[in-house]
Design a protein around this motif. Sequence first.
Motif, PDB file in Angstrom:
ATOM      1  N   ILE A  11       0.843  -1.203   0.000  1.00 21.27           N
ATOM      2  CA  ILE A  11       0.000   0.000   0.000  1.00 21.27           C
ATOM      3  C   ILE A  11       0.877   1.253   0.000  1.00 21.27           C
ATOM      4  CG2 ILE A  11      -1.642   1.332   1.375  1.00 21.27           C
ATOM      5  CD1 ILE A  11      -2.970  -1.256   2.179  1.00 21.27           C
ATOM      6  N   MET A  21      -2.965   8.130  -6.295  1.00 23.15           N
ATOM      7  CA  MET A  21      -3.640   8.974  -5.314  1.00 23.15           C
ATOM      8  C   MET A  21      -4.743   9.793  -5.983  1.00 23.15           C
ATOM      9  SD  MET A  21      -2.404   8.127  -2.484  1.00 23.15           S
ATOM     10  CE  MET A  21      -3.168   9.332  -1.434  1.00 23.15           C
ATOM     11  N   MET A  23      -6.466   8.850  -8.614  1.00 23.93           N
ATOM     12  CA  MET A  23      -7.568   7.906  -8.863  1.00 23.93           C
ATOM     13  C   MET A  23      -8.335   7.611  -7.574  1.00 23.93           C
ATOM     14  SD  MET A  23      -5.414   5.291 -11.257  1.00 23.93           S
ATOM     15  CE  MET A  23      -6.632   3.995 -11.398  1.00 23.93           C
ATOM     16  N   THR A  24      -7.605   7.488  -6.471  1.00 21.47           N
ATOM     17  CA  THR A  24      -8.253   7.185  -5.189  1.00 21.47           C
ATOM     18  C   THR A  24      -9.192   8.307  -4.770  1.00 21.47           C
ATOM     19  OG1 THR A  24      -6.349   5.879  -4.505  1.00 21.47           O
ATOM     20  CG2 THR A  24      -7.796   6.654  -2.757  1.00 21.47           C
ATOM     21  N   LEU A  25      -8.712   9.534  -4.908  1.00 24.42           N
ATOM     22  CA  LEU A  25      -9.497  10.666  -4.423  1.00 24.42           C
ATOM     23  C   LEU A  25     -10.584  11.102  -5.407  1.00 24.42           C
ATOM     24  CD1 LEU A  25      -6.569  12.638  -2.831  1.00 24.42           C
ATOM     25  CD2 LEU A  25      -8.629  11.917  -1.630  1.00 24.42           C
ATOM     26  N   LEU A  32      -5.021   1.331  -4.621  1.00 23.14           N
ATOM     27  CA  LEU A  32      -4.115   1.178  -3.472  1.00 23.14           C
ATOM     28  C   LEU A  32      -4.225  -0.234  -2.885  1.00 23.14           C
ATOM     29  CD1 LEU A  32      -4.492   4.569  -1.537  1.00 23.14           C
ATOM     30  CD2 LEU A  32      -2.747   3.920  -3.180  1.00 23.14           C
ATOM     31  N   VAL A 297       2.318   6.192   3.899  1.00 24.30           N
ATOM     32  CA  VAL A 297       0.933   6.343   3.442  1.00 24.30           C
ATOM     33  C   VAL A 297       0.354   7.655   3.974  1.00 24.30           C
ATOM     34  CG1 VAL A 297      -1.400   5.373   3.581  1.00 24.30           C
ATOM     35  CG2 VAL A 297       0.553   3.854   3.249  1.00 24.30           C
ATOM     36  N   PHE A 298       0.579   7.937   5.255  1.00 23.43           N
ATOM     37  CA  PHE A 298       0.046   9.173   5.840  1.00 23.43           C
ATOM     38  C   PHE A 298       0.639  10.404   5.148  1.00 23.43           C
ATOM     39  CE2 PHE A 298      -1.895   6.959   9.428  1.00 23.43           C
ATOM     40  CZ  PHE A 298      -3.007   7.741   9.613  1.00 23.43           C
ATOM     41  N   LEU A 301      -1.162  10.853   2.016  1.00 24.70           N
ATOM     42  CA  LEU A 301      -2.518  11.347   2.275  1.00 24.70           C
ATOM     43  C   LEU A 301      -2.473  12.844   2.566  1.00 24.70           C
ATOM     44  CD1 LEU A 301      -4.295   8.650   4.522  1.00 24.70           C
ATOM     45  CD2 LEU A 301      -3.988   8.696   2.074  1.00 24.70           C
ATOM     46  N   ILE A 302      -1.483  13.256   3.365  1.00 20.52           N
ATOM     47  CA  ILE A 302      -1.360  14.680   3.710  1.00 20.52           C
ATOM     48  C   ILE A 302      -1.122  15.507   2.445  1.00 20.52           C
ATOM     49  CG2 ILE A 302       0.213  16.340   4.805  1.00 20.52           C
ATOM     50  CD1 ILE A 302       0.532  14.257   7.085  1.00 20.52           C
ATOM     51  N   THR A 305      -4.501  14.937   0.032  1.00 19.84           N
ATOM     52  CA  THR A 305      -5.852  15.179   0.534  1.00 19.84           C
ATOM     53  C   THR A 305      -5.960  16.622   0.976  1.00 19.84           C
ATOM     54  OG1 THR A 305      -5.859  12.901   1.319  1.00 19.84           O
ATOM     55  CG2 THR A 305      -7.625  14.305   2.120  1.00 19.84           C
ATOM     56  N   GLU A 307      -8.387  18.285   1.896  1.00 21.13           N
ATOM     57  CA  GLU A 307      -9.312  18.522   3.000  1.00 21.13           C
ATOM     58  C   GLU A 307      -8.581  18.679   4.330  1.00 21.13           C
ATOM     59  OE1 GLU A 307     -13.375  16.361   4.554  1.00 21.13           O
ATOM     60  OE2 GLU A 307     -12.495  15.741   2.660  1.00 21.13           O
ATOM     61  N   ALA A 308      -7.465  17.960   4.459  1.00 21.37           N
ATOM     62  CA  ALA A 308      -6.714  18.008   5.713  1.00 21.37           C
ATOM     63  C   ALA A 308      -5.968  19.329   5.863  1.00 21.37           C
ATOM     64  CB  ALA A 308      -5.737  16.850   5.780  1.00 21.37           C
ATOM     65  N   VAL A 310      -2.747  20.533   5.636  1.00 19.01           N
ATOM     66  CA  VAL A 310      -1.666  20.502   6.624  1.00 19.01           C
ATOM     67  C   VAL A 310      -0.472  21.319   6.129  1.00 19.01           C
ATOM     68  CG1 VAL A 310      -0.063  19.023   7.870  1.00 19.01           C
ATOM     69  CG2 VAL A 310      -2.349  18.209   7.338  1.00 19.01           C
TER      70      VAL A 310
END
Lengths: 399, 445
Positions: A11, A21, A23-25, A32, A297-298, A301-302, A305, A307-308, A310
Motif C-alpha cells: 500500500i 492517489m 484515482m483514489t481521491l 491502493l 501512506v500518511f 494522504l497529507i 488530501t 481537506e486536511a 496541513v
Amino acid sequence: MKGIGHFLTGIAVASCFPEAMRMTLQDNSLILLMGGAFGLLPDTLDFRIGRYLWPRQHVVTPDLKRLDARPIAETVARAIDEAAETGKPSLVKLNTLKVSANYHRTYSIFVDEERKVVRARIGPLRTMGQVMGGGGHLPRSLPIPEERGDLEWEAPYKADMVNLYHAETSVGIFSGPDFAFVPDGNRIRMDFIPWHRTWAHSPLLGILCGILALLVYGLIGWAKSGDPSDFFTTTSLTAFGIATLAFWGHTFVDQFGVLGSVLFWPFSDRRSGGFGWTHAASVLGNITLNFVCVAIVFWNLIVYTTEANVILPWARGMSGGYSDPLFYLVSLANYAVYYVAVPLLILHVGARLYRRFIPHRGQAEIRDEEYRADGRKSDEVLAESDAEQGGEATDGGTL
Amino acid sequence: MEPMLILSCLVFALAGGLIAAAASLIPGLHIYNVIAITMSILFAVEHLFAGLDPMLMTSFLIGLVVGFSLLFTIASQYFQPCDDSYRYIMLPHEKYLFEGRAHEAVVLGSVGALVAVLAIGIIFPFFGHYAAFFRDLLRPHLYWIIGAVIVFLLMTEWPKDPGTGPTPAKRMLDGWGSILMGYFCFGIAGLLGMFIFHRTVIPVDSTFQSLMPVFVGLFAIPSQLLTLLATVPIPSQNVCRTIELTGEDVIRGGASGLVAGLFSGFTPAVTPGPALLLSGHATVTGGDRQFIIGGGAGRVMYYVGTLLFFFMPGVFLRRGGAAINISLFFTPETWAQFLTIAGLLVLVGSISFVGSLGYSRLARLIVAKVPYKWLSAGGMVVMIALVGYVTGWQGLAIMGVATLIGIIPNLWHTRRINLLAVLLVPMFLNMWGVGADVARWLGFL
C-alpha cells in the motif's frame, strides 16, 4: 516479515504514485488495495499453493498408538544417504500428530553433522498455544498410547552434511515442516521448508504480475473508450508499476532478514542470503517496517488530501503548496524528522534500555555468533509460517 | 457546570456501572444489547425523564458502557468452556479456564482495560484534538481502508488441514476446503449485511436497533448453543494472589490493544476483533498474556475511547452503538461536558477495575455451584426475549437466519471473524459508492 508488513509495504508503494492517489481521491479507485494485495501475494502463493505442489519422497507419520522415535530418525537418515547416492534432492515431510482439537503430540529431530547421526525424540503433548500439557490439566478423553517404543533414537547416516540449522526442529501444531536434502558439491545441504521463498518470491514473477495488472487496466481503458490507444495510459502504466514494485517490495523487505529468496528463478533455485539485519520474528524489525509504511501512506494522504490542509512548521513561512518542489522537500524533511525518525529513535532506545536494565528471567545469552545467525534463520522461516497459520490466535475473541 | 449537576452525573454514572455489573453476569449479552433495552425503556417512559438534564442520562449510559466493557467478558471467561470437538483451536482465555487459571485471565484482561482507561483519561484531554485532524484526513479514504481490511482478512484465510494427504491434489483439496468455507461464511454474512442495510424489516420505531438481532444471531446464540452442547467439565478454579507478568507484556499487549481500539474507533465497520487481528500482527504480540491484555485494552479503547471522541469539542466523532444512541437525545457542546465525561469515565473505570477482582471471585463461586449449561440456557432465553421485545417477530426471524450462518464456522472450523462481513461488506460498498447498485442487483431494493 509478518504478512501485515508486506501488505502495508504494498500500500505504501502504491501511495507513492501520484496517479494512484488521484484515482483514489477522484475516481474512488481501489488501486491502493491492489498494491497491498500484490505486496502480500508471494507468501499467499507459497502458503496456499506452493506448499501443496511440493513433492515429498519420504513422509514421516509416527504411530500415535505406539510412540517410537526410531522410524522417525531412520527415515530422515535414509533420505540423507539417498540424496548422496542418487545425486538428486531427497524430500522429507514430517507430519504433525493431532491428538485432539487442542492437543498435539510433539516430536523433534536434530541432524548432528559432526557425529553423523539423526536424533529423534518423542516430545510432550502441547496445546495449540504451544503450552505443554500435563498432569490434571489434560482432558480425560485424550487417547493413551497402547505401548511405547524408544522415546529417543539416533540413526546414523554416511554422507557429509552442510547443516544450516543447528537447532533442534520441533514438530508441533498445524502442518509439519518439510526438509530438502540437496547435493551441494561433495556434501548434502539441508534446506528447511524448501518451498518457501522460491519461485513465488522471484523478481521475474513480479514483472509478470505487473503485466497482468497492465492488461487488466489497459483493457478496461480500451473497453471504456473503444480506442485501442487507450490501452497504454498513465493509469495502466501506474497499475504495472504498482503491481511490480509492490511484489518486489516483498522480496526486498525479506532480504533484510537472514534467509533471503530465490532471486534468479527460473535460472537458479538457490536462495540468496539476506542482509541479516533483522528476522521475521523480530518485534522491533516488524514494528519499524509497519511504522515506516504507515508513515509513508500518511505522508501521501497529507500531500494529496486537500481537506486536511496541513502545513508543517518548517514550511510555514514559505509560499506555495505541495506542488512546489521546495515546499514539498522542506515539508517532507520536517515530517521525516518529527514524525518518523524521532518516534523510531525513542522506540529503539527505549527497547534497548529496557533490555539492558530489565533482563528476562531465565533467558540465556547466546554467545556463539554462528549459532545465533543460524538460529535466526530458523526463526525467520518459522515466524512467517506461524504468522501465516496463526490468524486464529487473534481471531475476533472480541467483536 | 454546576457542582450539583456534576455530583448527580456521578451518581447516575455509578448507577449505570452497577446495572452493567448485574447485566454482565448474563453470558453472551453484549453492551449494545443492554443499551438497546435501556433506550427502549427510556423511550417508553420518556415523560418521566423529560425534566432531567440530558447529561444525567448520558452519564448513566457512560457508566453502563465503561462498567460493561470491563466486566462483560468475565461471565464468558467462566461460563463458556470451549469444547474442542467443535472448535479448531482454543483461544488463550479458554485455555486458562481449563488450567484452573480463569481468575488470572480476568486479572490480565483487567490490566489491559486499566491501561486503556488511563490512556483515555490522561492522554485524550491533551492530545485528543489530533483526532479531528485524523478524522478529516481519513474521511475521503475510509472506503479503501475498509477494503484493505477485507482484502487482508481474505488473503490471510489459511488452510486448517495438517497437509497429510497422499497426493498434491488431495492436499490442495483438503487445504482449500477450509479456505473456501471461510470465504463462503464471508460471502453469506456479507449478503445478510446487504439485506439488513438496504431492506427495512425491523419495525420503524426500532430501526435504530436493526443490527441487534444480526449480532445476537451471528455470535451470541451460536456461542451459547455450543456451550449447551459441550460435554467438558470445568476444573476447580484457583484464585491466585500474584500473577506472572512482565512490563514488556503490559507494554506490548497494551500497545496492541490501544492501536486496535483506535483503529476500530476511526474506521467504520471495523470492530475490535479484526482490529486486534491486524494490530497483533503489526506489533508482533507474543504469548497468551499479551493476547489477553491486548483484548482488554482494545475493548475499552473501542467502546469507551471512541465514545469519548463523541464528546470532544471540535471532534464529535459518532462511532459505535453507544454514541449513536446517546446522540438521539444529547448533543455535546462544551469542554466542561467533555471533561466531566472524561472524569466519570476514569472514575467508573477504576472502580470497575477493582471490582473486577471481586467479580471474578463471584463468577468462580457461581460456576462451582450452578451447571454452566443452565447459565448458558438462561443467557440465551434472556437474549431471545430482548431481541423479541426490542425488534419484534421480524427481529426474531432475522436472528434465526443469522444464527444458522453463525453456526457454520464452528461446524467447519473456519474463522468466526469472517462473519463480520455482515458489517464490512455493506459499509465498504456503500462508502465506495456502489452499495445501492449492488443491493438493486441483488433484488434488495
